[in-house]
Design an enzyme around this catalytic site. Sequence first.
Site, PDB file in Angstrom:
ATOM      1  N   HIS A 248       0.458   3.720  -1.305  1.00  6.73           N
ATOM      2  CA  HIS A 248       1.188   4.793  -0.641  1.00  6.73           C
ATOM      3  C   HIS A 248       2.359   5.259  -1.504  1.00  6.73           C
ATOM      4  CE1 HIS A 248       4.857   2.573   0.668  1.00  6.73           C
ATOM      5  NE2 HIS A 248       4.047   1.531   0.802  1.00  6.73           N
ATOM      6  N   CYS A 265       2.623  -3.791  -0.656  1.00 10.77           N
ATOM      7  CA  CYS A 265       1.833  -2.583  -0.898  1.00 10.77           C
ATOM      8  C   CYS A 265       1.870  -2.184  -2.372  1.00 10.77           C
ATOM      9  CB  CYS A 265       2.359  -1.431  -0.055  1.00 10.77           C
ATOM     10  SG  CYS A 265       1.855  -1.516   1.670  1.00 10.77           S
TER      11      CYS A 265
END
Length: 291
Positions: A248, A265
């Site tokens: 992301h 992430c």
Amino acid sequence: MHRQRVMIRTFGLAAAVALAATGCGPQKSGAAPAAPSSPVAGSSPAASPSTPDDGKAGASSPAASPSQPSSPSASAPSSPGVKPIMANGDESEQIRELQARLRQLKLLSTAPTGFYGSKTTAAVKTFQSQHGLGATGSVDEATWQKIQGLSKKPTDDELRPPTTNEVDAPDPRCMQGRVMCISKESRTLAWMIDGKVVSTMDVRFGSENTPTREGEFQVGWKAKEWTSTIYHTSMPYSMFFSEGQAVHYSSDFAARGYAGASHGCVNVRDKAKLSALFDQVKVGDKVVVYW
């Protein structure tokens, strides 16, 4: 709750379970680390090597969460009676300076990270061979003085360059199909289709305490706009591949670069590139995270 009900209708019960643990967000100095989620059932994340390379997640700045302490590796090669001051497995700001000087000498192509891995070892060996020094791959006092004499003190931009990292050689698992091929060593994401690189971008990973899982995965679901349900931070263009871990966009990465880390992430700092990638990636596409 409204957002979760929408996602339940869109993605079904399996996705709803995953929503409860979308825990990525920027690490902050002094913040207590969150325990990383377990790997997805049926996936086979590869074990981290005992001596990871220069692109070690979260290891590029003192501002990141702490990782391995700086100490010479017991396995680092050295000549009898010659004590290395920097060696494979070490991590320090002095190593960041060493890497920047090696880049000036055209012996290292990747951006400085402060972690002494295989690429730095190979560059030092080449330098030592070129200058009649013992090619141990570790830096002793004589090697360091020679490197300093043939290079200049690095600037801030040289120590932490804003430029795009050089893409690593793709993992063999990336050579077939549609794959987000993510290298922890070079800190890059290469979007590949049938073995050809379509686009690339810089990425950042989790810290030592909240590592990004390695292995072969699939994109389970996507969300153009999403907010972490644990850290309440914005996660635009999220593509989830391993429970709460996703590729992301990160405004923190865009602002601070490698002076921070995620909570697991894969952060991207180029929003325009990631937006284009988000439109191309489909649910079910492969994700490979490797050293």
